[in-house]
Design an enzyme around this catalytic site. Structure first.
Site, mmCIF file in Angstrom:
data_model
loop_
_atom_site.group_PDB
_atom_site.id
_atom_site.type_symbol
_atom_site.label_atom_id
_atom_site.label_comp_id
_atom_site.label_asym_id
_atom_site.label_seq_id
_atom_site.Cartn_x
_atom_site.Cartn_y
_atom_site.Cartn_z
ATOM 1 N N THR A 166 19.352 -7.699 -2.205
ATOM 2 C CA THR A 166 20.678 -7.289 -2.676
ATOM 3 C C THR A 166 21.309 -6.232 -1.785
ATOM 4 O O THR A 166 22.511 -6.212 -1.579
ATOM 5 C CB THR A 166 20.571 -6.767 -4.123
ATOM 6 O OG1 THR A 166 20.033 -7.800 -4.933
ATOM 7 C CG2 THR A 166 21.920 -6.351 -4.663
ATOM 8 N N THR A 214 14.447 -6.251 -4.525
ATOM 9 C CA THR A 214 13.670 -5.415 -5.446
ATOM 10 C C THR A 214 12.627 -6.212 -6.237
ATOM 11 O O THR A 214 11.653 -5.633 -6.710
ATOM 12 C CB THR A 214 14.606 -4.698 -6.442
ATOM 13 O OG1 THR A 214 15.361 -5.663 -7.168
ATOM 14 C CG2 THR A 214 15.544 -3.760 -5.706
ATOM 15 N N ASP A 215 12.804 -7.509 -6.376
ATOM 16 C CA ASP A 215 11.918 -8.283 -7.248
ATOM 17 C C ASP A 215 10.443 -8.136 -6.873
ATOM 18 O O ASP A 215 9.584 -7.990 -7.734
ATOM 19 C CB ASP A 215 12.284 -9.778 -7.224
ATOM 20 C CG ASP A 215 13.292 -10.135 -8.301
ATOM 21 O OD1 ASP A 215 14.105 -9.260 -8.641
ATOM 22 O OD2 ASP A 215 13.258 -11.272 -8.794
ATOM 23 N N LYS A 264 8.347 -2.191 -10.646
ATOM 24 C CA LYS A 264 9.702 -2.423 -11.166
ATOM 25 C C LYS A 264 9.584 -2.658 -12.656
ATOM 26 O O LYS A 264 9.106 -3.704 -13.097
ATOM 27 C CB LYS A 264 10.331 -3.640 -10.465
ATOM 28 C CG LYS A 264 11.756 -3.939 -10.916
ATOM 29 C CD LYS A 264 12.391 -5.058 -10.088
ATOM 30 C CE LYS A 264 13.791 -5.369 -10.597
ATOM 31 N NZ LYS A 264 14.474 -6.386 -9.754
#
EC number: 6.3.5.-
Lengths: 415, 415
Positions: free
Chosen positions: A86, A162-163, A239
């Protein structure tokens, strides 16, 4: 009005002036402001004046105001390595959503605030959303970081989706001995959203990459506000929220430190012991055994689920509580171990240490040959087992040995 | 001295008098005090006097001081249902660890503090450690709870191992419409440990079962202190630590309420909206489709892992971030859906809502027929899918429909 036009937008008592960007929603206008920030503005009750048409080439991102980045011998050199995600995304016109299509130079263009903080080297290792990340890319990335540091980088920033950032940060933690900071950052909200975290995270990550430290870290929003980014150890970060900007947390401890933001200049502070700049010699051990599975146990699951590990080099179990699975599984696990599969037990509780010496069923698992994964996060344990099988003479011993902060000291006894 | 002897133990300036129990460690003495509590005392520097030999039968738990429990028409009736687990455990001499061997009556004997709080009905549904819990036992338990309420119980306490308590609490949340509280409790430390939480948790659970509420709840230590137990909604609770007594947390919200402990009398307070006593008519829908898998996606995992769901009725995916898996998986998922498998996406982030409409790859999953699991915990989603497949005409619609607090309202928009 069209994307690329210079516009003035008046809404309530606020006025915004800048270039109109394509928006992924019909509800919002997205304006690139003079400073380089993008702002999203609700169309409702917004008055728009077009000041000049077509001043900005949406495809190339070029404007008349492109700022030249010149080499400054007084500044440290930071390598920006892009893998996609992203933070390096812009709007995808075809579908109205976000795809990865920027390289490292585009990041500089998208985040003008990075200018003047360092001399930059840009490099693209991959251009993928992080759910598509693979162990092969981890290796490529470790080699790229190694080469950048060897070429003189005083710090490295890795832009990553970020996943699966925590998995890649873990992999590099095991693969690299680094004398400089290697800082992962990303963005939970893309640049065209009003609440995007891409500018602040990137600026804080660059500041962390210049700090007197030599850890593989993750740098992301510490709170829902824009007051600080937290610096997390790569092997202990997770996360923990699907969408919040402060989704990343250090599990079982406080973060290593933080980058205060919002004052005149960002300020890096470390709160916990960490490796210092120059302490380690640069080294790399990028090999992985990719033939490793992670299996999460839930009630109602048949022991035939273990077939996925048949003939595999390693298996990480995500058990319940202190590290348990249905006792019907024990014999099948013993067979796997006997046939050469290294089986490591972790806990789906996420926090706390595995201990299979408390209950009968746990001791039966130890008798079957299961290795206790201490308090390693299950995902980190999978990465470490892949690394241990490729790099350790005795993988079981390597798995249990603290290598990169992935196993915390037993600070409080179990009882 | 031997287990069963009445002893006086002096250590530092503390004196303990009671019955010596077998200990699982050579380091500790375990003494059952007059009030019924067990205390662990470090052997080092402890002086022990045997006051009387063999006053306590270790096998049956019988002493001369057994208190008779008489029916009191002024007290409510609480059913204690035992399924096994640490709270109903005692020392296993053979191995030195803990096994489940108490029935509900033994719980009353082990926790004298329960006396005078209610009239009790005791019932044993299972005697297993909770990692061995199965959907069949969930059904048996739901039917037992139903029968107890039908027979006049004003509240039900279910003693359950902590490892899979959240799954069983979820199952009963979907299976039962209840006019009275159904309160799960357990213990993170067995009764022979100094820090055991069994007494306080059991007392608080009984008080919660008497309260003006009608929820399926989990009642466990709220903090590391002995000051309160939290009351968690059965579908939103998660064991978030392997060993801490306050391991259980409500995810994405505050707990429903708490039971203050440590004052003169425990006091139940609710902080959030909850169903009230008598609001619902007693009903039961205990059928489950057990042919459902839960699969956690991690990087490096091949799409062949999906073979485990081949021909199955349902599959819950624990994806990354907003609900993603490697895009190589999408076609195989579409095949599963086409062949009749209901596929529900949840997130391994644990907190936050799944949203597959943000990124290309997510929308491809929706096109493949994946059902977004909203903000359901993955374990809860598995239980709900089992229940929806057996009870709903349209399982996909049932999965998305909030039934027992498992899907929280969208209080804050995604951006």
């Amino acid at each position: 009005m069209n994307p690329g036009d210079r516009v003035r937008v008046q809404r309530a008592d606020q006025t915004y002036e800048g270039v109109l960007l394509p928006s992924s929603t019909s509800q919002n206008l997205v304006v690139k402001l003079e400073g380089g920030y993008n702002v999203g503005i609700d169309r409702a009750d917004a008055d728009v004046d077009v000041l000049e048409s077509d001043v900005y080439d949406i495809e190339t991102g070029e404007t008349d105001e492109e700022s030249a980045v010149e080499f400054d011998p007084d500044l440290p050199t930071v390598s920006l390595i892009s893998t996609g995600g992203t933070i390096a995304s812009t709007v995808d016109y075809r579908t109205g959503a976000v795809t990865a299509q920027f390289d490292a130079e585009d990041v500089l263009r998208a985040v003008p605030d990075l200018a003047g903080r360092a001399n930059y080297r840009g490099r693209v290792v991959a251009n993928i959303l992080s759910e598509n990340m693979t162990p092969d890319v981890w290796r490529d990335l470790a080699e790229a970081v190694y080469e950048e540091i060897e070429a003189g980088a005083d710090g490295v920033v890795v832009m990553h989706g970020t996943d699966t950032m925590q998995f890649t940060a873990s992999a590099l933690s095991f693969m690299l001995d680094t004398p400089v900071p290697v800082v992962f950052t990303g963005s939970q909200r893309s640049a065209d959203r009003p609440s995007s975290d891409n500018v602040m995270n990137a600026v804080c990550a660059v500041e962390a990459a210049k700090a007197d430290a030599a850890e593989v870290m993750v740098c992301m929003h510490a709170t829902e506000s824009d007051d600080a980014c937290a610096l997390h150890r790569g092997t202990r970060v997770r996360k923990n929220h699907t969408s919040r900007r402060d989704a990343f947390e250090t599990v079982g401890a406080k973060p290593l430190g933080e980058v205060a933001y919002g004052g005149d200049e960002p300020e890096v502070t470390f709160r916990r012991d960490h490796a210092e700049r120059g302490e380690a010699d640069l080294d790399i051990a990028p090999e992985l055994e990719s033939d490793v599975e992670l299996l999460k146990f839930t009630p109602g699951m048949d022991e035939s689920a273990l077939d996925v590990a048949e003939g595999k080099a390693g298996l990480v179990l995500e058990g319940t509580g202190l590290g348990h699975v249905h006792s019907d599984w024990t014999d099948r696990i013993a067979e796997l171990v006997d046939s050469g599969t290294t089986v490591v037990m972790t806990s789906q509780c996420i926090e706390g240490r595995v201990c299979d010496r408390v209950y009968d069923t746990g001791r039966d698992l130890l008798d079957a040959g299961v290795v206790e994964g201490e308090d390693m996060l299950p995902g980190t344990a999978k990465v470490k087992l892949m690394w241990s099988l490729a790099n350790g003479d005795d993988p079981e011993a390597t798995v249990r040995d603290p290598i990169a902060g992935e196993i915390t000291e037993r600070s409080v006894p179990w009882e």
